[in-house]
Design an enzyme around this catalytic site. Structure first.
Site, short mmCIF file in Angstrom:
data_model
loop_
_atom_site.label_atom_id
_atom_site.label_comp_id
_atom_site.label_asym_id
_atom_site.label_seq_id
_atom_site.Cartn_x
_atom_site.Cartn_y
_atom_site.Cartn_z
NE ARG A 93 -1.54 -2.27 2.81
CZ ARG A 93 -1.63 -3.54 2.42
NH1 ARG A 93 -2.66 -3.94 1.78
NH2 ARG A 93 -0.66 -4.40 2.70
CB THR A 94 3.48 2.54 2.27
OG1 THR A 94 2.75 2.05 3.40
CG2 THR A 94 4.07 3.89 2.61
CE LYS A 110 26.68 -3.48 -6.77
NZ LYS A 110 26.91 -2.40 -7.73
NE ARG A 135 7.22 0.66 4.92
CZ ARG A 135 6.00 0.13 4.85
NH1 ARG A 135 5.85 -1.15 4.55
NH2 ARG A 135 4.93 0.85 5.12
CG HIS A 176 3.61 3.92 8.63
ND1 HIS A 176 3.77 4.70 7.49
CD2 HIS A 176 3.18 2.71 8.17
CE1 HIS A 176 3.45 3.98 6.42
NE2 HIS A 176 3.09 2.78 6.81
N1 CP Z 1 -0.10 -0.06 5.93
C1 CP Z 1 1.06 -0.32 5.34
O1 CP Z 1 2.09 0.28 5.67
O2 CP Z 1 1.01 -1.27 4.36
P1 CP Z 1 2.22 -1.74 3.49
O3 CP Z 1 3.23 -2.41 4.41
O4 CP Z 1 1.66 -2.68 2.46
O5 CP Z 1 2.86 -0.53 2.86
#
Ligand code: CP
Length: 311
Positions: A51-52, A80, A101, A129
């Site tokens: 999603r993110t 590497k 991320r 998040h």
């Molecule tokens: N909610 C969320 O962070 O989903 P993903 O890990 O799929 O990005």
């Protein structure tokens, strides 16, 4: 550090949160403004995501920008041995904005210290998040008509769940009451309970996911027990199936209750809940597109609210 970065939800004020919600609403009505023409955004995902990453990339594409990056760090030169610092400095040569991320808590903050390019934290370990929180707040605002005076029940992995940590902090401005439902191994960390105490936020801890707690709630925020955060998989096996929401459990819920989940789910929400009108998690994920369009424009210093009609 670029002041347009978004590392922790705690970095932005109540007014900025409300402003982002207003912008998300604007993008839900007008998702295709080509206001990122000529802009390049990097999505650097050192941890898996559906999603993110895809909603950030869709957001850029719908706004007319371009995306570079990686969804699997093993295909980047970090495999590497290149350091995070060097990776960020290199990518900064190419782009206007970095969405990252990373599995390490504090990685996004560190990235902001080695570049002047704005950085959006798309999740750093068990820490924060913030873009998820903005879509959660937008979802809560849409379904409840307000962010004020709500009772929010958080269920599952409250120890490692970065989404509940960010949401808890963001709600400091809106007089929430929290119920934390978790087993002893996965309870809300002390620092977040101290945060509640400091800000006068009411909270109650439970190990039982009881009808009384569901009946008191406006928002039921379910979370996945995150296998990837456990160093001892025997510990994960012990706690992974303790809390499952079943459709019949919602019979006692208030009419306005909505079930949220950041997703992905494993088995903490039964499939039979999906058709219940109180299930909101798929719409919640859809709201992520609009919330992230708003966040990207803020990070790039683009004012969107005067653009109506320019699609
Ligand atoms: N909610 C969320 O962070 O989903 P993903 O890990 O799929 O990005």
């Amino acid at each position: 550090m670029n002041s347009n970065s978004l590392v922790s939800i705690n970095d932005i004020s109540r007014d900025e949160i409300l402003d982002l919600i207003e912008r998300a609403r604007f993008f839900e009505e007008h998702p295709n403004h080509k206001i990122l023409d000529g802009k390049v955004v990097a999505t650097l995902f050192f941890e898996p995501s559906t999603r993110t990453r895809l909603s950030f990339e869709t957001a850029v594409n719908r706004l007319g920008g371009r995306v570079i990056g990686f969804s699997d760090a093993s295909t980047s030169s970090s495999s590497k041995g290149e350091s995070l610092k060097d990776t960020i400095m290199m990518v900064s040569n190419y782009v206007d904005l970095i969405v990252m991320r990373h599995y390490l808590e504090g990685a996004a903050r560190y990235a902001t210290e080695v570049t002047d390019t704005p950085v959006i934290n798309a999740g750093d370990g068990a820490n924060q998040h913030p873009s998820q929180t903005m879509l959660d707040l937008y979802s809560i605002s849409k379904t409840q008509g307000t962010l004020n005076d709500l009772t929010i029940t958080m269920v599952g992995d409250l120890k490692y769940g970065r989404t509940v940590h960010s949401l808890l902090m963001a709600m400091q401005y809106f007089n929430p009451t929290f119920h934390f439902v978790a087993c002893p191994e996965l309870q809300m960390p002390k620092e977040y309970k101290e945060f509640c105490d400091l800000h006068g936020i009411k909270y109650y801890e439970h190990t039982e996911f009881s009808p009384e707690v569901i009946a008191a709630s406006d928002i039921l925020y379910m979370t996945r027990v995150q296998r990837e955060r456990f160093s001892d998989l025997m510990e994960y096996e012990k706690v992974k199936n303790l809390y499952t929401l079943r459709n019949s459990m919602l019979d006692v819920a208030k009419d306005n209750l909505r079930v949220l989940h950041p997703l992905p789910r494993v088995n903490e929400i039964d499939r039979d809940v999906d058709d219940n009108p109180k299930a909101y998690y798929f719409e919640q994920a859809r709201n992520g597109l609009f919330a992230r369009q708003a966040i990207i424009c803020k990070a790039l210093g683009i004012d969107v609210l005067n653009l109506k009609g320019d699609e």
